[in-house]
Write an enzyme that holds these catalytic residues in place. Structure first.
Site, PDB file in Angstrom:
ATOM      1  CB  SER A 186      12.201   6.962 -12.253  1.00 29.57           C
ATOM      2  OG  SER A 186      11.295   5.984 -12.705  1.00 29.57           O
ATOM      3  CG  HIS A 214      12.483  10.793 -10.480  1.00 29.11           C
ATOM      4  ND1 HIS A 214      13.159  10.276  -9.397  1.00 29.11           N
ATOM      5  CD2 HIS A 214      11.409   9.996 -10.662  1.00 29.11           C
ATOM      6  CE1 HIS A 214      12.527   9.200  -8.962  1.00 29.11           C
ATOM      7  NE2 HIS A 214      11.458   9.007  -9.712  1.00 29.11           N
ATOM      8  CE  LYS A 244       9.426  10.031  -6.859  1.00 27.39           C
ATOM      9  NZ  LYS A 244       8.547   9.992  -8.026  1.00 27.39           N
TER      10      LYS A 244
HETATM   11  C1  LIG Z   1       7.181   9.365  -8.046  1.00 33.16           C
HETATM   12  C2  LIG Z   1       6.381   9.860  -9.162  1.00 33.16           C
HETATM   13  C3  LIG Z   1       5.049  10.244  -8.982  1.00 33.16           C
HETATM   14  C4  LIG Z   1       4.319  10.033  -7.680  1.00 33.16           C
HETATM   15  O1  LIG Z   1       4.657  11.015  -6.746  1.00 33.16           O
HETATM   16  P1  LIG Z   1       4.106  10.888  -5.255  1.00 33.16           P
HETATM   17  O2  LIG Z   1       4.162  12.254  -4.727  1.00 33.16           O
HETATM   18  O3  LIG Z   1       4.987   9.928  -4.534  1.00 33.16           O
HETATM   19  O4  LIG Z   1       2.697  10.390  -5.363  1.00 33.16           O
HETATM   20  C5  LIG Z   1       4.364  10.778 -10.059  1.00 33.16           C
HETATM   21  N1  LIG Z   1       4.959  10.935 -11.259  1.00 33.16           N
HETATM   22  C6  LIG Z   1       6.242  10.567 -11.476  1.00 33.16           C
HETATM   23  C7  LIG Z   1       6.852  10.783 -12.817  1.00 33.16           C
HETATM   24  C8  LIG Z   1       6.991  10.017 -10.429  1.00 33.16           C
HETATM   25  O5  LIG Z   1       8.257   9.652 -10.635  1.00 33.16           O
END
Ligand SMILES: *Cc1c(COP(=O)(O)O)cnc(C)c1O
Length: 396
Positions: A186, A214, A244
């Protein structure tokens, strides 16, 4: 009477953070998290959300959520294994399996929870986990919770991974060995080298685990990084978030039926915490349907990302090596980076600065997250503001 020890601990540490400029104050949005946002009455172009496809505010998702509240109420009422499994849970899980091209899927309350749930359901203190050094915090915590030996390998360094897989295998110390990676990283927007990882996994019989938070909705015509490389049959665990690109909240693990059966009887967040609400479920189902039926939103997302990336590059900014819509604008020095982000904000662009220790020292950046919901006009305004602030600060 509250604890003096606690009070002292909190005051000392909060003051310390504030002194070092590491204390984060949170900006509250006046309305929804769309392509433009309002903070303290000011309207800003939003380049900081993970709402890649603009679905968080989509009318179709809103309508589905409202209808689900009318039909099912607002809460699931119990954990999944008692009587908190609604038809909507089954429907979502079937849709997710289709979407990811796997035999089955299980939904959790969040992506973070997936990593709390899935790693420790399979790995224990007699096992080892090979983990990319830049993996997400929830993967790191999930590994710790499992009590397996965590062995970090250098970021996307396949020679290092192979060497460490060889050592772990030959040591004879471990019953099982897993390799874990983010699908898309990210901070830089680079993609994990999944074809090589699969090759190494086959060589040493490693369990493969990809957290594609992502990548889903963004790569592989929506299905994610694993599908992007044509490896749906070869990855044991595919983790995704519903918060996301999907636009709502929740997470899931997709894989073989036996794996999902096991997670339904052994993963603790599934067994001991109430699941997604009817509104979340219905909105998510609608989102997956939209993504399964059309790639229009993804195309728009990539078109907007290319436009922003090209514009920033032409202005003379360093945008790193991103292979995805994530667009870092690398400034370098921490203080300058923070000042740059603040000046962008003054001029109408909301793009957060990310500095050490989240990224290595001297690689401070402003991270831009373009979405399908941005218009050309918003992106042109953004570029004009970048140019103005960049020149003013002698960065370009
Ligand atoms: C954003 C993210 C998460 C967390 O996801 P949520 O649904 O917001 O808890 C987990 N793993 C990765 C790689 C992320 O980028």
């Amino acid at each position: 009477m509250t604890s003096n020890t606690l009070q002292q601990f909190l005051m000392t540490n909060l003051d310390d953070l504030k002194e070092k400029g590491l204390y984060n104050t949170i900006d509250t949005l006046d309305g929804s998290n769309g392509a433009k946002i309002k903070i303290k009455g000011r309207e800003l172009i939003n380049l900081s959300s993970n709402n890649y496809l603009g679905l968080a505010t989509d009318e179709r998702l809103k309508d589905a959520a409202i209808k689900a509240v009318e039909d099912y109420g607002v809460g699931a009422g119990a954990v999944r294994t008692i009587n908190g499994t609604l038809k909507l849970h089954d429907e979502l899980e079937a849709k997710l399996a289709d979407f990811k091209h796997t035999e089955a899927a299980i939904a959790y309350q969040s992506g973070f929870n997936c990593n709390m749930a899935a790693i420790s359901a399979v790995m224990d203190k007699n096992d080892a986990i090979l983990s990319d050094e830049l993996n997400h915090a929830s993967i790191i915590d999930g590994c710790r919770l499992s009590r397996a030996k965590t062995i970090r390998f250098n970021h996307s360094d396949m020679d290092d991974l192979r060497q460490k897989a060889k050592e772990a295998t030959e040591s004879g110390l471990y019953n099982k060995i897993m390799v874990i990676t983010d699908g898309v990283f990210s901070m830089d927007g680079d993609i994990a080298k999944l074809p090589e990882i699969v090759q190494i996994a086959e060589e040493f019989d490693l369990i493969t685990y990809v957290d594609d938070a992502h990548g889903s909705g963004v790569l592989g015509k929506g299905a994610g990084t694993v599908k992007h490389f044509g490896l749906s049959e070869k990855i044991d665990f595919q983790i995704g978030t519903l918060s996301k690109a999907i636009g709502v909240v929740g997470g899931y693990v997709a894989g073989k039926k036996h794996l999902i059966d096991w997670l339904k009887v052994r993963s603790r967040p599934f067994l001991f915490s109430t699941s997604l609400t009817p509104a979340d479920l219905a909105a998510t189902i609608t989102s997956i349907e939209i993504l399964s039926n059309s790639t229009d939103l993804q195309e728009k997302l990539w078109e907007n990302s290319e436009y922003l990336k090209n514009g920033l590059k032409k202005l003379g900014f360093n945008i790193g090596e991103s292979e995805t819509p994530i667009t870092p604008c690398i400034i370098g020095d921490e203080v300058t980076t923070q000042h740059f982000s603040k000046r962008l904000n003054d001029e109408g662009v909301y793009a957060k600065s990310i500095v050490f220790p989240t990224v290595p020292k001297g690689t401070g950046r402003v991270r831009n997250m373009p979405t399908a919901a941005h218009t050309k006009e918003m992106l042109d305004d953004t570029l004009a503001i970048y140019e103005k602030v960049g020149k003013e600060m002698n960065l370009i």
